[in-house]
Design a protein around this motif. Sequence first.
Motif, PDB file in Angstrom:
ATOM      1  N   ALA A  48      35.729  39.708  45.364  1.00 22.24           N
ATOM      2  CA  ALA A  48      35.564  39.497  43.919  1.00 22.24           C
ATOM      3  C   ALA A  48      36.441  40.454  43.125  1.00 22.24           C
ATOM      4  O   ALA A  48      37.087  40.063  42.140  1.00 22.24           O
ATOM      5  N   LEU A  49      36.486  41.714  43.549  1.00 21.66           N
ATOM      6  CA  LEU A  49      37.312  42.700  42.844  1.00 21.66           C
ATOM      7  C   LEU A  49      38.796  42.362  42.934  1.00 21.66           C
ATOM      8  O   LEU A  49      39.549  42.557  41.977  1.00 21.66           O
ATOM      9  N   ALA A  50      39.212  41.860  44.093  1.00 19.83           N
ATOM     10  CA  ALA A  50      40.612  41.462  44.240  1.00 19.83           C
ATOM     11  C   ALA A  50      40.953  40.319  43.298  1.00 19.83           C
ATOM     12  O   ALA A  50      42.037  40.290  42.686  1.00 19.83           O
ATOM     13  N   ALA A  51      40.035  39.377  43.161  1.00 25.82           N
ATOM     14  CA  ALA A  51      40.255  38.253  42.245  1.00 25.82           C
ATOM     15  C   ALA A  51      40.335  38.741  40.803  1.00 25.82           C
ATOM     16  O   ALA A  51      41.182  38.274  40.023  1.00 25.82           O
ATOM     17  N   ILE A  52      39.475  39.686  40.441  1.00 29.54           N
ATOM     18  CA  ILE A  52      39.508  40.244  39.083  1.00 29.54           C
ATOM     19  C   ILE A  52      40.822  40.980  38.840  1.00 29.54           C
ATOM     20  O   ILE A  52      41.457  40.821  37.790  1.00 29.54           O
ATOM     21  N   GLY A  53      41.237  41.780  39.824  1.00 31.56           N
ATOM     22  CA  GLY A  53      42.496  42.511  39.697  1.00 31.56           C
ATOM     23  C   GLY A  53      43.677  41.574  39.529  1.00 31.56           C
ATOM     24  O   GLY A  53      44.559  41.811  38.700  1.00 31.56           O
ATOM     25  N   ALA A  54      43.697  40.494  40.303  1.00 27.69           N
ATOM     26  CA  ALA A  54      44.785  39.524  40.201  1.00 27.69           C
ATOM     27  C   ALA A  54      44.777  38.849  38.830  1.00 27.69           C
ATOM     28  O   ALA A  54      45.826  38.624  38.220  1.00 27.69           O
ATOM     29  N   GLY A  55      43.578  38.526  38.344  1.00 25.42           N
ATOM     30  CA  GLY A  55      43.475  37.903  37.030  1.00 25.42           C
ATOM     31  C   GLY A  55      43.969  38.819  35.919  1.00 25.42           C
ATOM     32  O   GLY A  55      44.705  38.397  35.024  1.00 25.42           O
ATOM     33  N   LEU A  56      43.564  40.093  35.984  1.00 27.72           N
ATOM     34  CA  LEU A  56      44.023  41.062  34.990  1.00 27.72           C
ATOM     35  C   LEU A  56      45.532  41.233  35.051  1.00 27.72           C
ATOM     36  O   LEU A  56      46.203  41.370  34.024  1.00 27.72           O
ATOM     37  N   LEU A  57      46.063  41.253  36.265  1.00 32.37           N
ATOM     38  CA  LEU A  57      47.506  41.409  36.435  1.00 32.37           C
ATOM     39  C   LEU A  57      48.253  40.226  35.816  1.00 32.37           C
ATOM     40  O   LEU A  57      49.383  40.374  35.332  1.00 32.37           O
ATOM     41  N   ALA A  58      47.605  39.074  35.803  1.00 37.15           N
ATOM     42  CA  ALA A  58      48.210  37.873  35.220  1.00 37.15           C
ATOM     43  C   ALA A  58      48.002  37.789  33.711  1.00 37.15           C
ATOM     44  O   ALA A  58      48.474  36.854  33.074  1.00 37.15           O
ATOM     45  N   GLY A  59      47.270  38.768  33.158  1.00 37.85           N
ATOM     46  CA  GLY A  59      47.080  38.793  31.711  1.00 37.85           C
ATOM     47  C   GLY A  59      45.709  38.387  31.224  1.00 37.85           C
ATOM     48  O   GLY A  59      45.516  38.185  30.021  1.00 37.85           O
ATOM     49  N   ALA A  60      44.752  38.258  32.124  1.00 38.72           N
ATOM     50  CA  ALA A  60      43.409  37.871  31.716  1.00 38.72           C
ATOM     51  C   ALA A  60      42.743  38.977  30.904  1.00 38.72           C
ATOM     52  O   ALA A  60      43.086  40.154  31.028  1.00 38.72           O
ATOM     53  N   PHE A  90      46.350  49.818  35.982  1.00 35.82           N
ATOM     54  CA  PHE A  90      44.955  49.673  36.405  1.00 35.82           C
ATOM     55  C   PHE A  90      44.740  48.363  37.145  1.00 35.82           C
ATOM     56  O   PHE A  90      44.028  48.311  38.158  1.00 35.82           O
ATOM     57  N   SER A  91      45.318  47.284  36.652  1.00 37.97           N
ATOM     58  CA  SER A  91      45.162  45.974  37.298  1.00 37.97           C
ATOM     59  C   SER A  91      45.683  46.003  38.727  1.00 37.97           C
ATOM     60  O   SER A  91      45.040  45.484  39.650  1.00 37.97           O
ATOM     61  N   LEU A  92      46.842  46.629  38.911  1.00 33.67           N
ATOM     62  CA  LEU A  92      47.430  46.713  40.249  1.00 33.67           C
ATOM     63  C   LEU A  92      46.594  47.594  41.154  1.00 33.67           C
ATOM     64  O   LEU A  92      46.390  47.280  42.330  1.00 33.67           O
ATOM     65  N   LEU A  93      46.080  48.700  40.609  1.00 30.91           N
ATOM     66  CA  LEU A  93      45.232  49.597  41.396  1.00 30.91           C
ATOM     67  C   LEU A  93      43.966  48.866  41.835  1.00 30.91           C
ATOM     68  O   LEU A  93      43.534  48.990  42.991  1.00 30.91           O
ATOM     69  N   LEU A  94      43.370  48.101  40.927  1.00 27.90           N
ATOM     70  CA  LEU A  94      42.161  47.352  41.261  1.00 27.90           C
ATOM     71  C   LEU A  94      42.445  46.326  42.352  1.00 27.90           C
ATOM     72  O   LEU A  94      41.664  46.186  43.303  1.00 27.90           O
ATOM     73  N   LEU A  95      43.566  45.635  42.238  1.00 27.67           N
ATOM     74  CA  LEU A  95      43.922  44.624  43.232  1.00 27.67           C
ATOM     75  C   LEU A  95      44.191  45.246  44.595  1.00 27.67           C
ATOM     76  O   LEU A  95      43.634  44.820  45.611  1.00 27.67           O
ATOM     77  N   LEU A  96      45.033  46.280  44.624  1.00 23.26           N
ATOM     78  CA  LEU A  96      45.397  46.888  45.907  1.00 23.26           C
ATOM     79  C   LEU A  96      44.222  47.611  46.550  1.00 23.26           C
ATOM     80  O   LEU A  96      44.023  47.541  47.768  1.00 23.26           O
ATOM     81  N   GLY A  97      43.419  48.317  45.725  1.00 20.58           N
ATOM     82  CA  GLY A  97      42.243  48.992  46.270  1.00 20.58           C
ATOM     83  C   GLY A  97      41.255  48.003  46.859  1.00 20.58           C
ATOM     84  O   GLY A  97      40.673  48.246  47.931  1.00 20.58           O
ATOM     85  N   ALA A  98      41.065  46.881  46.178  1.00 25.80           N
ATOM     86  CA  ALA A  98      40.152  45.858  46.675  1.00 25.80           C
ATOM     87  C   ALA A  98      40.671  45.224  47.961  1.00 25.80           C
ATOM     88  O   ALA A  98      39.902  44.965  48.890  1.00 25.80           O
ATOM     89  N   LEU A  99      41.968  44.988  48.025  1.00 27.70           N
ATOM     90  CA  LEU A  99      42.544  44.401  49.246  1.00 27.70           C
ATOM     91  C   LEU A  99      42.414  45.356  50.424  1.00 27.70           C
ATOM     92  O   LEU A  99      42.165  44.932  51.562  1.00 27.70           O
TER      93      LEU A  99
END
Length: 223
Positions: free
Chosen positions: A104-116, A35-44
């Motif tokens: 903002a969504l890309a930042a959230i996705g990156a944070g989740l991917l890092a374990g946030a 999900f984190s990766l999907l959020l990041l890539l979709g936002a980008l």
Amino acid sequence: MTAPTTVNPRRPASAGDRADATAAPGATIGASRVFSLLLLLGALLGLAASAVLTFDKLRILENPSYIPSCNLNPVISCGSVMRTEQAEVFGFPNPLLGLAAFGALAAIGAGLLAGAAFRRWFWWGLQAGTVLGVVFVHWLIDQALYDIGALCPYCMVVWTAVVVLCWYTTLHNLRSGAIPVGPRAAVVVREAARYHWALPVLWAAVIALLVLNRFWYYWQTLI
């Protein structure tokens, strides 16, 4: 591809994998890598499309005779869309909203991917934001099809990104317990997660049929 699931790093992993999980009021909720990766890539992807639209809009403001590269025919015509009132709903170009929201969504996705991990109110806010985005996108779809009478390829990329991100955010929140569900609803959530691809595919098919029907007068000239 399996449906994105959620994991709370401060609870046992199994609790976040159940569709009927309920997060404690003060608990933090993380997300699966998928999900984190999907959020990041979709936002980008949405961010890139918004950036192109912003660039073309600025060029049109500088030079009204400027023709965007995505002006392909009478139907696929970004310029026709960008010159309408609907392209500036809030008094400034709509793509600027995309730059802010997708950034903002890309930042959230990156944070989740890092374990946030975030508290429930954060996920509720994200849910509300994506739902508002879907409502706005469908208003734009209606305007493009039945008022403006033209389509913008980059706008359609944004439409798709918003719908997909909202759907998977909703699944994440229901399965993680950020949005509590009862036992009966949990069964529906589990089935929705099992066939998570079905709704986005159905949505795309419906939009494609609407586009085909609305502009059939032009498509038939190409046959």
